[in-house]
Enzyme design. Structure first.
Site, PDB file in Angstrom:
ATOM      1  N   ASP A  96       0.829  -1.206   0.000  1.00  0.00           N
ATOM      2  CA  ASP A  96       0.000   0.000   0.000  1.00  0.00           C
ATOM      3  C   ASP A  96       0.862   1.255   0.000  1.00  0.00           C
ATOM      4  O   ASP A  96       0.614   2.189  -0.748  1.00  0.00           O
ATOM      5  CB  ASP A  96      -0.985   0.010   1.168  1.00  0.00           C
ATOM      6  CG  ASP A  96      -0.325  -0.133   2.535  1.00  0.00           C
ATOM      7  OD1 ASP A  96       0.898  -0.395   2.614  1.00  0.00           O
ATOM      8  OD2 ASP A  96      -1.032   0.003   3.546  1.00  0.00           O
ATOM      9  N   ASP A  99       7.146   3.837   3.035  1.00  0.00           N
ATOM     10  CA  ASP A  99       7.374   5.018   3.868  1.00  0.00           C
ATOM     11  C   ASP A  99       8.840   5.029   4.311  1.00  0.00           C
ATOM     12  O   ASP A  99       9.707   5.507   3.599  1.00  0.00           O
ATOM     13  CB  ASP A  99       6.407   5.002   5.047  1.00  0.00           C
ATOM     14  CG  ASP A  99       6.356   6.300   5.821  1.00  0.00           C
ATOM     15  OD1 ASP A  99       7.078   7.246   5.478  1.00  0.00           O
ATOM     16  OD2 ASP A  99       5.582   6.378   6.789  1.00  0.00           O
ATOM     17  N   PHE A 148       0.702  11.894   7.000  1.00  0.00           N
ATOM     18  CA  PHE A 148       0.255  10.573   7.435  1.00  0.00           C
ATOM     19  C   PHE A 148      -1.014  10.260   6.669  1.00  0.00           C
ATOM     20  O   PHE A 148      -2.014  10.975   6.784  1.00  0.00           O
ATOM     21  CB  PHE A 148       0.018  10.519   8.939  1.00  0.00           C
ATOM     22  CG  PHE A 148      -0.097   9.112   9.443  1.00  0.00           C
ATOM     23  CD1 PHE A 148       1.033   8.409   9.825  1.00  0.00           C
ATOM     24  CD2 PHE A 148      -1.324   8.470   9.488  1.00  0.00           C
ATOM     25  CE1 PHE A 148       0.943   7.093  10.263  1.00  0.00           C
ATOM     26  CE2 PHE A 148      -1.424   7.160   9.916  1.00  0.00           C
ATOM     27  CZ  PHE A 148      -0.285   6.466  10.304  1.00  0.00           C
ATOM     28  N   ASP A 155      -4.185   2.783   7.194  1.00  0.00           N
ATOM     29  CA  ASP A 155      -4.876   2.975   8.463  1.00  0.00           C
ATOM     30  C   ASP A 155      -4.047   3.765   9.460  1.00  0.00           C
ATOM     31  O   ASP A 155      -2.854   3.979   9.276  1.00  0.00           O
ATOM     32  CB  ASP A 155      -5.215   1.624   9.082  1.00  0.00           C
ATOM     33  CG  ASP A 155      -4.006   0.964   9.733  1.00  0.00           C
ATOM     34  OD1 ASP A 155      -4.063   0.658  10.930  1.00  0.00           O
ATOM     35  OD2 ASP A 155      -2.990   0.751   9.034  1.00  0.00           O
TER      36      ASP A 155
END
Length: 171
Positions: A96, A99, A148, A155
């Site tokens: 997904d 980061d 974020f 999530d």
């Protein structure tokens, strides 16, 4: 917490179709195994797989470095491994978001050590803000500088995954 829309549902659907078309071309005549990284990739993986025009197989791994925090813990924990045989097979990791790069670099090294034919990374989001390990994303949905992100599988403490768009969460 407040949230602000960053990427619309329509933009996501269009980009998923484009990525699927490229993967279909690149793997013509092969049957790649798509390995979704749970839990966040589930929506992206399902949509991507339905748009790919060649036969594919699907499996999952679960690893995390965030827990219930908004910042990486710095260590990676593998809690579910692939079940399909992957040795000698073309593999695409479906993630997904990239980061810090810690989780994905760990998974990539783990899978490369199993003798896969080839290994590529497909990520919906390539976020550059907190990169600690260099990770090359072969199929990138969107590049995002910071924030974020939640929605479309992403999530914060198991909330917001259900949202059909991607939002920036504001503390």
């Amino acid at each position: 917490m407040e949230k602000e829309i960053l990427i619309s549902k329509v933009a996501i659907q269009e980009r998923v179709r484009e990525l699927a078309a490229q993967i279909s071309l690149d793997y013509a005549g092969k049957e790649p195994i798509l390995i979704g990284i749970l839990k966040g990739s589930i929506f992206f993986l399902a949509d991507l797989m339905r748009e790919i025009s060649i036969p594919t197989k699907m499996d999952f791994m679960r690893a995390y470095s965030y827990g219930s925090n908004m910042h990486s813990s710095g260590s990676v924990h593998l809690t579910k491994d692939v079940e399909l045989p992957i040795q000698g097979r073309p593999v695409i990791i479906v993630e997904d978001i990239v980061d810090s790069g810690l989780t994905l670099s760990y998974i990539k090294e783990n899978l490369e050590g199993r003798g896969v034919e080839s290994l590529r990374i497909c990520s919906l989001i390539d976020k550059l803000e907190r990169r600690e390990r260099e990770v090359s994303v072969d199929y990138c949905g969107f590049q995002v500088k910071e924030g974020f992100l939640v929605g479309y599988g992403l999530d914060c403490n198991e909330e917001y995954r259900y949202l059909p768009e991607i939002y920036v969460l504001k503390e």
